[in-house]
Design an enzyme around this catalytic site. Structure first.
Site, PDB file in Angstrom:
ATOM      1  N   CYS A 188      20.094  68.386  27.993  1.00  0.00           N
ATOM      2  CA  CYS A 188      18.957  67.486  28.212  1.00  0.00           C
ATOM      3  C   CYS A 188      17.930  68.078  29.167  1.00  0.00           C
ATOM      4  O   CYS A 188      16.776  67.676  29.157  1.00  0.00           O
ATOM      5  CB  CYS A 188      19.455  66.136  28.711  1.00  0.00           C
ATOM      6  SG  CYS A 188      20.573  66.306  30.110  1.00  0.00           S
ATOM      7  N   GLU A 217      12.007  65.782  21.344  1.00  0.00           N
ATOM      8  CA  GLU A 217      13.195  66.543  21.729  1.00  0.00           C
ATOM      9  C   GLU A 217      13.809  67.187  20.481  1.00  0.00           C
ATOM     10  O   GLU A 217      14.133  66.493  19.519  1.00  0.00           O
ATOM     11  CB  GLU A 217      14.193  65.581  22.381  1.00  0.00           C
ATOM     12  CG  GLU A 217      15.354  66.290  23.042  1.00  0.00           C
ATOM     13  CD  GLU A 217      16.286  65.320  23.774  1.00  0.00           C
ATOM     14  OE1 GLU A 217      16.487  64.194  23.282  1.00  0.00           O
ATOM     15  OE2 GLU A 217      16.822  65.715  24.819  1.00  0.00           O
ATOM     16  N   LYS A 259      33.136  54.950  26.221  1.00  0.00           N
ATOM     17  CA  LYS A 259      33.129  55.383  24.819  1.00  0.00           C
ATOM     18  C   LYS A 259      32.458  56.747  24.715  1.00  0.00           C
ATOM     19  O   LYS A 259      31.259  56.879  24.933  1.00  0.00           O
ATOM     20  CB  LYS A 259      32.370  54.404  23.925  1.00  0.00           C
ATOM     21  CG  LYS A 259      32.603  54.716  22.444  1.00  0.00           C
ATOM     22  CD  LYS A 259      31.588  54.091  21.527  1.00  0.00           C
ATOM     23  CE  LYS A 259      30.367  54.934  21.308  1.00  0.00           C
ATOM     24  NZ  LYS A 259      30.602  56.247  20.674  1.00  0.00           N
ATOM     25  N   GLU A 285      20.461  57.430  31.210  1.00  0.00           N
ATOM     26  CA  GLU A 285      20.189  58.877  31.324  1.00  0.00           C
ATOM     27  C   GLU A 285      19.826  59.343  29.924  1.00  0.00           C
ATOM     28  O   GLU A 285      20.701  59.472  29.065  1.00  0.00           O
ATOM     29  CB  GLU A 285      21.442  59.625  31.813  1.00  0.00           C
ATOM     30  CG  GLU A 285      21.942  59.189  33.181  1.00  0.00           C
ATOM     31  CD  GLU A 285      21.055  59.651  34.318  1.00  0.00           C
ATOM     32  OE1 GLU A 285      20.123  60.441  34.080  1.00  0.00           O
ATOM     33  OE2 GLU A 285      21.282  59.195  35.447  1.00  0.00           O
TER      34      GLU A 285
HETATM   35  P1  NAD Z   1      22.885  59.412  20.875  1.00  0.00           P
HETATM   36  O1  NAD Z   1      21.900  58.541  21.571  1.00  0.00           O
HETATM   37  O2  NAD Z   1      22.792  59.535  19.411  1.00  0.00           O
HETATM   38  O3  NAD Z   1      24.367  58.948  21.184  1.00  0.00           O
HETATM   39  C1  NAD Z   1      24.836  58.825  22.514  1.00  0.00           C
HETATM   40  C2  NAD Z   1      26.004  57.869  22.512  1.00  0.00           C
HETATM   41  O4  NAD Z   1      25.505  56.589  22.129  1.00  0.00           O
HETATM   42  C3  NAD Z   1      27.143  58.200  21.542  1.00  0.00           C
HETATM   43  O5  NAD Z   1      28.367  57.884  22.154  1.00  0.00           O
HETATM   44  C4  NAD Z   1      26.873  57.255  20.394  1.00  0.00           C
HETATM   45  O6  NAD Z   1      28.037  56.922  19.662  1.00  0.00           O
HETATM   46  C5  NAD Z   1      26.337  56.047  21.124  1.00  0.00           C
HETATM   47  N1  NAD Z   1      25.518  55.147  20.301  1.00  0.00           N
HETATM   48  C6  NAD Z   1      24.753  55.452  19.233  1.00  0.00           C
HETATM   49  N2  NAD Z   1      24.183  54.327  18.739  1.00  0.00           N
HETATM   50  C7  NAD Z   1      24.590  53.298  19.529  1.00  0.00           C
HETATM   51  C8  NAD Z   1      24.337  51.909  19.532  1.00  0.00           C
HETATM   52  N3  NAD Z   1      23.557  51.340  18.608  1.00  0.00           N
HETATM   53  N4  NAD Z   1      24.923  51.148  20.486  1.00  0.00           N
HETATM   54  C9  NAD Z   1      25.718  51.704  21.430  1.00  0.00           C
HETATM   55  N5  NAD Z   1      26.001  53.028  21.471  1.00  0.00           N
HETATM   56  C10 NAD Z   1      25.439  53.821  20.531  1.00  0.00           C
HETATM   57  O7  NAD Z   1      22.780  60.815  21.632  1.00  0.00           O
HETATM   58  P2  NAD Z   1      23.574  62.140  21.277  1.00  0.00           P
HETATM   59  O8  NAD Z   1      22.928  62.686  20.046  1.00  0.00           O
HETATM   60  O9  NAD Z   1      25.028  61.897  21.317  1.00  0.00           O
HETATM   61  O10 NAD Z   1      23.236  63.056  22.544  1.00  0.00           O
HETATM   62  C11 NAD Z   1      22.088  63.770  22.670  1.00  0.00           C
HETATM   63  C12 NAD Z   1      21.080  63.022  23.525  1.00  0.00           C
HETATM   64  O11 NAD Z   1      21.638  62.758  24.803  1.00  0.00           O
HETATM   65  C13 NAD Z   1      19.847  63.832  23.783  1.00  0.00           C
HETATM   66  O12 NAD Z   1      18.723  62.988  23.646  1.00  0.00           O
HETATM   67  C14 NAD Z   1      20.006  64.289  25.216  1.00  0.00           C
HETATM   68  O13 NAD Z   1      18.805  64.581  25.873  1.00  0.00           O
HETATM   69  C15 NAD Z   1      20.688  63.105  25.803  1.00  0.00           C
HETATM   70  N6  NAD Z   1      21.379  63.478  27.054  1.00  0.00           N
HETATM   71  C16 NAD Z   1      20.844  63.044  28.227  1.00  0.00           C
HETATM   72  C17 NAD Z   1      21.450  63.404  29.430  1.00  0.00           C
HETATM   73  C18 NAD Z   1      20.883  62.942  30.742  1.00  0.00           C
HETATM   74  O14 NAD Z   1      21.578  63.079  31.752  1.00  0.00           O
HETATM   75  N7  NAD Z   1      19.687  62.410  30.802  1.00  0.00           N
HETATM   76  C19 NAD Z   1      22.602  64.181  29.426  1.00  0.00           C
HETATM   77  C20 NAD Z   1      23.115  64.602  28.194  1.00  0.00           C
HETATM   78  C21 NAD Z   1      22.494  64.229  27.013  1.00  0.00           C
END
Ligand code: NAD
Length: 500
Positions: A285, A385, A176, A251
């Site tokens: 990230c 962050e 997803k 991650e």
């Molecule tokens: P997010 O946590 O809001 O969403 C990530 C994903 O999770 C999306 O697909 C979202 O639809 C899904 N999601 C949201 N709520 C959910 C739930 N209750 N159950 C299941 N899935 C759910 O993050 P974002 O805003 O999309 O991305 C930014 C974040 O991602 C930042 O914190 C960044 O640091 C992190 N990130 C980490 C890495 C890494 O490798 N560590 C890489 C890229 C981004």
């Protein structure tokens, strides 16, 4: 309008099968509507897991060479689609086209190519007789169906990082993407089907995290949940997975420090830290978000980073001369702006940036590249962050203090140290508590090396052969060598077994 309705979901061979509420995809650089799709309901997600389960029997038995061949063809196909992928990535995220062309897309293709090779290198340790009467060997096997969730900052790269090691190891996957950025993940899945990945091996479901995402990660038939996103959501996902005892890989967020010592090449450090802070408008990230600088060079460094930051050209992401496009959504831009505002109110100095631009850019989710000084170590802007183009610079006096401040946050994804002293460099590599430590650079990644967090940044690795370990389980196979009917150890259990 993009042809989103036609292929809003790919579940096995089914296309356009979304059956839930409509979701609109927006171009954040001007607020225009790119397309609309119907979210996947829990029923469709469950069907995707069915498809993946069915496909696992065949895909897990394909030889490594066969799996490798499909992924090699996929890399070639993606290469042929590179410009289209870059355009679509920019359309849905607002990121500068130069970044999509030179970083997102080639990095993703290289990752596919790497896992094509890695598929043929999976092995267990040597077989041997650890008991005189048995030969032990190790089989490394796929897990089954992987449920993967990806974020919006690098949609194609994150989809590839999730899918490739899982597929190379013989798993099938239901993936997803973030609800706002489905386009390039759908293109990836279409390309995979085209080059011969069997239907059902890579399934894409689209929709919001709360509905589609939770339906996926709560599915008890998943062998593993692999999540990339924010720390808060990742912990919630881990709770849902734990109810079914499902293995997780997380991650999560980052808050990477860059430690600049007094012996560093200051010009290189200033340029490197600005590049690492502003890449992808800071929505990375591993972005350099906190620069700790030795007090003796603090002012010089501040002047240099402000100068370099002011040279970053904000503008239309489709213009190849643009350095930084918009942020990925208006909601996210407002969140970044609120955090900078609260830092300002708390006494921090905004040396440059710190606003949403007016004029023609006002219609997009833009935010000006920002440098902040005089924030306290325990303030929100230093601890949490921001995920925007915001660099905070703080001074330190001793090496030990620098390491303590750099490590003094909940995250531990990445860090860098800038020094020409080999002993300091080695000390930094050891003392910085992060999954990646750069010396005299910050950001470069290679498919051969692992990426993953310490502490609140999660656990498990993406990229590299280490990630193949996440997506496999090892089995001990013990073969009896003597062929005897009565074995001496039976006597320990029952004299009758040995003597009758
Ligand atoms: P997010 O946590 O809001 O969403 C990530 C994903 O999770 C999306 O697909 C979202 O639809 C899904 N999601 C949201 N709520 C959910 C739930 N209750 N159950 C299941 N899935 C759910 O993050 P974002 O805003 O999309 O991305 C930014 C974040 O991602 C930042 O914190 C960044 O640091 C992190 N990130 C980490 C890495 C890494 O490798 N560590 C890489 C890229 C981004």
């Amino acid at each position: 309008m993009h042809e989103l309705a036609r292929c809003s979901q790919i579940v096995g061979e089914l296309r356009g099968t979304g059956d839930g509420d409509p979701v609109v995809v927006i171009d954040p650089s001007d607020g225009s509507v790119v397309g609309e799709y119907a979210a996947a309901t829990a029923g469709l997600v469950s069907r995707a897991v069915d498809e993946a389960e069915r496909a696992h029997a065949e895909w897990s038995r394909a030889t490594p060479g066969e799996r490798s061949g499909v992924l090699a063809s996929l890399a070639v196909e993606l290469d042929a689609m590179a410009e289209d992928l870059a355009q679509q990535e920019t359309l849905q995220t607002g990121k500068a086209i130069r970044l999509s062309r030179e970083f997102d897309v080639p990095g993703s293709i290289d990752n596919v190519a790497f896992f094509s090779g890695a598929a043929r290198n999976l092995e267990g340790r040597a077989s041997a007789e650890y008991s005189a009467d048995h030969t032990s060997s190790i089989r490394r096997e796929s897990l089954g169906v992987i449920g993967s969730i990806a974020p919006w900052n690098y949609p194609l790269q994150m989809a590839v990082w999730k899918a490739m090691p899982a597929l190379a190891a013989g798993n099938t996957i239901v993936l997803k993407p973030a609800e706002t950025t489905p386009l390039t993940t759908l293109m990836l899945a279409e390309a995979a089907l085209k080059v011969g990945l069997p239907p059902g091996v890579l399934n894409v479901v689209n929709g919001p995290g709360r509905s589609t995402g939770e339906a996926l990660v709560s599915n008890p038939r998943l062998a593993m949940t692999s999540f990339t996103g924010s720390t808060a959501v990742g912990r919630h996902v881990a709770e849902l997975a734990a109810r079914n005892g499902t293995r997780t890989q997380l991650e999560l967020g980052g808050k990477a420090p860059a430690v600049v010592f007094d012996d560093a090449d200051l010009d290189a450090a200033a340029r490197g830290v600005v590049a690492a802070a502003m890449i992808n408008a800071g929505q990375d990230c591993t972005a350099a978000t906190r620069a700790y600088v030795h007090r003796s060079v603090y002012q010089l460094f501040l002047d240099a980073v402000v100068e370099h930051t002011e040279r970053v050209r904000l503008g239309d992401p489709r213009d190849p001369n643009t350095d930084m496009g918009s942020l990925a959504s208006f909601t996210h831009r407002d969140r970044v702006a609120a955090m900078v505002e609260s830092a300002r109110v708390g006494g921090a100095r905004i040396l440059t940036g710190g606003s949403a631009p007016g004029g023609p850019l006002a219609r997009g989710a833009y935010y000006t590249p920002t440098v902040i000084a005089d924030a306290s170590q325990d303030s929100e802007i230093v601890q949490r962050e921001v995920f925007g183009p915001v660099l905070v610079v703080l001074p330190f006096d001793t090496d030990e203090e620098a390491f303590m401040l750099a490590n003094g946050v909940d995250f531990g994804l990445a860090a860098s140290a800038w020094t020409r002293d080999v002993f300091r460099a080695q000390k930094a590599a050891r003392q910085l508590g992060a999954g990646t430590v750069w010396i005299n650079d910050h950001i470069p990644i290679v498919s051969e090396m692992p990426h993953g967090g310490y502490k609140g940044s999660g656990y498990g690795k993406d990229m590299s052969s280490y990630s193949m370990e996440e997506y496999t389980q090892i089995k001990h196979v013990m073969v009896e060598l003597t062929g005897l009917t009565r074995k001496p150890w039976h006597a320990t259990v029952s004299a009758g077994l040995w003597c009758d």
